[in-house]
Structures are given as C-alpha cells and as structure tokens.
Write a protein that holds these residues in place. Structure first.
Motif, PDB file in Angstrom:
ATOM      1  N   LYS A  92      59.543  67.242  55.089  1.00  0.00           N
ATOM      2  CA  LYS A  92      59.477  66.232  56.148  1.00  0.00           C
ATOM      3  C   LYS A  92      59.750  66.843  57.514  1.00  0.00           C
ATOM      4  CE  LYS A  92      60.300  61.982  53.634  1.00  0.00           C
ATOM      5  NZ  LYS A  92      61.490  61.503  52.938  1.00  0.00           N
ATOM      6  N   CYS A  93      59.116  67.949  57.762  1.00  0.00           N
ATOM      7  CA  CYS A  93      59.332  68.638  59.035  1.00  0.00           C
ATOM      8  C   CYS A  93      58.449  68.009  60.108  1.00  0.00           C
ATOM      9  CB  CYS A  93      58.985  70.108  58.849  1.00  0.00           C
ATOM     10  SG  CYS A  93      59.052  71.051  60.353  1.00  0.00           S
ATOM     11  N   PRO A  94      58.997  67.661  61.283  1.00  0.00           N
ATOM     12  CA  PRO A  94      58.157  67.104  62.352  1.00  0.00           C
ATOM     13  C   PRO A  94      57.052  68.098  62.737  1.00  0.00           C
ATOM     14  CG  PRO A  94      60.503  67.124  62.993  1.00  0.00           C
ATOM     15  CD  PRO A  94      60.397  67.838  61.686  1.00  0.00           C
ATOM     16  N   ALA A 153      64.294  73.129  63.612  1.00  0.00           N
ATOM     17  CA  ALA A 153      64.476  74.567  63.394  1.00  0.00           C
ATOM     18  C   ALA A 153      64.867  74.857  61.944  1.00  0.00           C
ATOM     19  CB  ALA A 153      65.533  75.104  64.356  1.00  0.00           C
ATOM     20  N   VAL A 154      65.761  74.027  61.401  1.00  0.00           N
ATOM     21  CA  VAL A 154      66.194  74.229  60.014  1.00  0.00           C
ATOM     22  C   VAL A 154      65.013  74.056  59.054  1.00  0.00           C
ATOM     23  CG1 VAL A 154      67.572  73.215  58.148  1.00  0.00           C
ATOM     24  CG2 VAL A 154      68.620  73.654  60.370  1.00  0.00           C
ATOM     25  N   ALA A 155      64.214  73.013  59.296  1.00  0.00           N
ATOM     26  CA  ALA A 155      63.068  72.769  58.408  1.00  0.00           C
ATOM     27  C   ALA A 155      62.116  73.965  58.429  1.00  0.00           C
ATOM     28  CB  ALA A 155      62.338  71.495  58.824  1.00  0.00           C
ATOM     29  N   LYS A 156      61.869  74.529  59.621  1.00  0.00           N
ATOM     30  CA  LYS A 156      60.967  75.682  59.705  1.00  0.00           C
ATOM     31  C   LYS A 156      61.572  76.902  59.028  1.00  0.00           C
ATOM     32  CE  LYS A 156      57.337  75.332  61.096  1.00  0.00           C
ATOM     33  NZ  LYS A 156      56.186  74.648  60.410  1.00  0.00           N
ATOM     34  N   GLN A 189      61.180  76.387  55.342  1.00  0.00           N
ATOM     35  CA  GLN A 189      59.774  76.628  54.970  1.00  0.00           C
ATOM     36  C   GLN A 189      59.476  78.120  54.918  1.00  0.00           C
ATOM     37  OE1 GLN A 189      57.162  74.630  57.712  1.00  0.00           O
ATOM     38  NE2 GLN A 189      57.458  72.622  56.766  1.00  0.00           N
ATOM     39  N   TYR A 190      59.977  78.831  55.906  1.00  0.00           N
ATOM     40  CA  TYR A 190      59.726  80.273  55.961  1.00  0.00           C
ATOM     41  C   TYR A 190      60.320  80.975  54.749  1.00  0.00           C
ATOM     42  CZ  TYR A 190      59.526  85.089  57.544  1.00  0.00           C
ATOM     43  OH  TYR A 190      59.270  86.434  57.604  1.00  0.00           O
ATOM     44  N   ARG A 191      61.531  80.562  54.378  1.00  0.00           N
ATOM     45  CA  ARG A 191      62.184  81.218  53.237  1.00  0.00           C
ATOM     46  C   ARG A 191      61.432  80.948  51.931  1.00  0.00           C
ATOM     47  NH1 ARG A 191      67.972  79.125  53.253  1.00  0.00           N
ATOM     48  NH2 ARG A 191      68.111  80.422  51.398  1.00  0.00           N
TER      49      ARG A 191
END
Ligand code: ATP
Ligand code: ZN
Ligand code: MG
Ligand code: MG
Length: 473
Positions: free
Chosen positions: A371-373, A383-386, A389-391
């Motif tokens: 649910k990342c904007p 920033a946390v969501a990205k 996702q990156y990890r």
C-alpha cells in the motif's frame, strides 16, 4: 525426524552459500540449513542463541508470509526452525569441515545456537510415483532480469548493460573469478526460447555460483572455484546421456554429445516456461521482451527467428521478475529515502518496531509495502514502504530456482494418448518427456543496514565497467 535422537552419521555435507551451510539426511528427503559466522568471530559468536533463533524464525516468516505471496505459494517451501542438541551440531561441524571448499572457509558453521532450519531436500524430491531413474535437479541463481528505468539513474550505461554483465567485469578484475561468464539474465528472463537456450548454454559453460546440477541428490556439476579448469563437460554428458537416449528412435543409434546437450537445455527451458503448478499459464507478458535487451549480451538479435510470446504469467521466471521489479527507483533513487528513514529512527528509536524495520515479517509488513503511495509525499511512511519494497526485490534478485526433472514413467507410456504423442514426438525427433517440479529457495530477508553497502557496490561496479568494460570483449 526426532530432534532429541540426532545422529551426525545420518547427515552429510550438501552445500553452502555465503550465509548458510546445508547438510542433507542420508535417507529422508530433508536438509538442515545452519547459519555461518565470520571465522574471526568463531570464539565469540556475534549473536546469542535467542537472537539466532529469532533470525531463523524471521527467515521462515519472511519466506512464508511475504515472499510466498509475491512469488506464488506453489513454488515455496519455508520449512521450520528446529532446536538441535549442541553435541550433535559440534560433531556435525567437524564431520563436514573437510568437505567444504577452501574459499568458503572464511566463515564457520554456527555451533553455539543449536538451531537450524529444517527444509525438504529439493534435490531429492518425494515423488508421487517413484521412478527407477533418479531425478535430475538443476539449480539456477538467475540474478536481476531487467534494466533500471528510474529517472534517478545517473550513469547511462546502467540503462544499457545489465547489472550481472557489468558485475562480471568487476569480479574478474578483483580476482574473484578467473573467467567471465557470458550468461546474461535478460536473455533468460526474455521468454524467447532462442535467447533462453543461449543463456542456459552459457550457464553450463561457466557456472560460477549461478548453476549446479544434482542427480539423485548429489551435486554432479558445478564450478570448482579457485581452479583454472572449466567444469568437466564430458562427465556431465556421461550423466545426462541415459536420460535422453531412449524413446527418441535413437535406441541403438549414436546420439552425439551436442544432441544430448540440446535436448537437455530444451527440456530445462520448457520447465522454466511452464506454470509450475500444473496450470498452463496462457496469459503472457507480451511487452516483456522489447523492454529488455542487454548490450553486453552476446546473443545476436538478428538471429531471432520467432517473435517472443513473452513469459507466461504463471511461470516461475515471471513471478521472480515481477518481484525484482519492485525496485522501481534503483539504489540511487532509494538511497535518499533510506537516509530519511535512518534519520527518523535516530530521532525516534522506538519507531523501529512500529515501522517493522527488522520484522516481524507478517501480513502487516506485506501490507506496508503493497500500500505504498504512488508519489513521494515526504512522509517517513512512504520512505519505509519503498525501503521494504527494495529489500524484497533484493531477495528476489538473489534467490535460486530448483527445477527437478523426472523422466515420464513407463505407466504413462502405456497410456494410449501418451504413447501416440510419444510416437509423434519420436517421429519429429523431439526431446523425451519429463515431468518437472519447480521451487524457489534462499528467500532470506536482506537487512535494512545493507543498503549503504549496496550503493557503494553499485558505484564500484559501474566505475570499473566504465574503466575496463567496453574495452574487454
Ligand atoms: P547465498 O550465498 O546464495 O545467499 P545462502 O548462504 O543463503 O546462499 P542457500 O542458497 O540457501 O544459502 O543454500 C546453499 C546451497 O545449499 C544452495 O545453493 C543449494 O545448492 C543447497 N540447498 C539449500 N536449500 C536446499 C534445499 N531445501 N534442498 C536442497 N538443497 C538446498
Ligand atoms: Zn546482461
Ligand atoms: Mg543461495
Ligand atoms: Mg542467501
């Protein structure tokens, strides 16, 4: 398996990676995956037994709650954490030591925590119909299958030459490998049979740590690291020939090594394109191929005879690629967001738990990353969501695929439709029929603090390639 009656004689060395060492049971289709530590820490382990247990539980949770939902449950076996008697683990570490390759011995097996992951042995799968012939299992570590298109990429070369191909130059320059592999992941992930065939051929020629073959649970083909020799292709052909010689009107007739290899690669490519769960996966990613062609690949575009169907959307490669592509910003675009999170955690250390920076890897974690904007609203949540996702994408860029191939059984041949198919296949001289079972392994979460290291590595690889890459063919 009763953990209180463990006997080291029932287990043997199976293999290892950078983070863990694997032993397999001599009778049951089971492996134990144990943690490794840097050898200099061998006297005082870097974590307590409780922390080691937590780390292993995190691996299970990440695999079963996060990666499995992204990659497809049918491919994933998350296993369970087991507690083992310390004496058993100590004896085991002595027993496996002389089977370990010297270049891996900068790390030692964890003998202090007494815990391990117990997993099904994917190199000797339990079959519904046991066969006389041992299954052939092929392990591929495919690495990243796309070129970044993020506007944050600062060096044009990164949008033309894939990360794996650039990294090869770096590995040879730094002495890790003697020879460069000509495998290009973009060819493997293309969905075009010719390109995939080409990619697998290069994996066979220079396996490095991207390719291994097991027969009946034993590794029969891999790179011998630190040695100058190429792996023994003749011995591989010797192993493969019996699987391919029958049923092709070739009984009694000589089958050249080239023909055996050709059939083997075709069977493997077919297995990679199949759904993996029995479904045929007709929906395909038609726009996939045009998106990705690596300028360093030796595949000649002009050789493409048939347009690509793209990857079937239920295939293992499609699922892995989709998950890798959660890295939408590239490490260069992600780094400022990493720093935003890091700053926030310095100011509010307690937030580390709420934001699930080190787990737990549960549904709430998955929801955070899904649910990342769409746009950066400047928040720490974005920033946390990205970062999450990156990890997840990093894990998908580092996992392995295991393809188990089982020759179709005699009973199946008796079946009328199959035998007529077989007749047709023999007539057309197609490779023999195999059933395949596809799994994904090595789905560990990558730590939050590994991100700055990723940025440095990216810079080093790119500058090394720009210095030497274009020049060395
Ligand atoms: P990497 O350095 O790639 O991150 P790692 O240290 O995380 O590796 P794994 O890749 O999980 O360790 O395991 C090392 C090797 O052990 C694998 O490449 C594979 O050959 C073997 N292996 C791991 N899990 C299994 C399994 N469930 N069944 C059979 N073999 C396995
Ligand atoms: Zn490439
Ligand atoms: Mg691995
Ligand atoms: Mg790993």
């Amino acid at each position: 398996m009763e953990v209180d009656k463990m006997d080291e004689d029932d287990w043997k060395y199976h293999g290892e990676g950078n983070k863990s060492l694997v032993v397999s049971h001599v009778q049951l289709s089971r492996v134990l995956r144990l943690l490794k530590y840097p050898a200099e820490d061998s006297e005082n382990p870097p974590q307590t037994p409780e922390q080691a247990f937590r780390q292993l539980q995190n691996i299970v949770d990440f695999s079963s709650n996060v990666m499995s939902s992204l990659l497809g449950e049918k491919f994933i076996h998350s296993g369970e954490v087991v507690k083992l008697p310390l004496e058993f683990v100590r004896q085991l570490s002595i027993k496996v030591q002389h089977h370990r390759p010297a270049w891996r011995c900068d790390k030692v097996m964890d003998i202090y925590s007494g815990c391990a992951l117990c997993l099904p042995n994917l190199t000797s799968p339990v079959l519904h119909q046991p066969t006389h012939t041992a299954p052939l299992c092929i392990e591929i570590k495919p690495k990243c299958g796309f070129l970044p298109s993020s506007k944050h990429v600062s060096k044009d070369i990164k949008t033309k030459v894939c990360r794996f191909c650039m990294h090869q130059h770096y590995k040879v320059a730094s002495g890790k490998w003697k020879r460069r592999s000509l495998y290009c992941p973009l060819d493997l992930f293309s969905g075009n049979r010719q390109r995939m065939y080409f990619a697998v051929r290069h994996l066979i020629e220079e396996p490095q740590n991207n390719f291994k073959i097991f027969k009946g649970g034993q590794c029969i083909y891999s790179s011998k690291e630190g040695s100058d020799d190429s792996p023994d292709l003749n011995s591989l052909l010797h192993h493969l020939r019996p699987y391919f010689i029958f049923g092709n009107n070739r009984i009694n007739s000589h089958m050249s090594g080239k023909a055996v290899m050709n059939d083997f690669i075709q069977v493997l490519v077919n297995a990679l394109l199949r759904g993996g769960g029995g479904d045929s996966g007709v929906v395909t990613d038609r726009h996939g191929e045009g998106r990705s062609f690596c300028e360093a690949s030796f595949f000649n575009k002009e050789r493409i005879r048939h347009g690509s169907q793209g990857l079937p959307s239920s295939s293992v490669l499609f699922r892995i690629l989709q998950t890798q592509m959660l890295d939408t910003l590239d490490i260069e675009g992600l780094n400022p967001l990493y720093r935003r999170v890091e700053q926030h955690l310095q100011d509010f250390p307690k937030e580390r738990t709420r934001l699930q920076m080190d787990g737990p890897y549960n549904e709430a974690f998955l929801e955070k990353l899904q649910k990342c904007p769409a746009e950066d609203d400047g928040s720490v949540e974005y920033a946390v969501a990205k970062v999450h996702q990156y990890r997840v994408a990093m894990t998908a860029k580092d996992c392995s695929i295991m393809v188990a191939l089982v020759p179709s059984t005699e009973e199946e041949v008796d079946d009328e439709s199959v035998s007529s198919q077989r007749w047709l296949r023999d007539f057309l001289s197609r490779p023999p029929a195999f059933s395949s079972l596809v799994s994904i392994l090595d789905l560990d979460p990558k730590p939050f603090d590994s991100i700055p290291r990723q940025l440095r590595l990216d810079q080093n690889i790119v500058s090394c390639y720009l210095r030497t890459g274009g020049a060395v063919p």
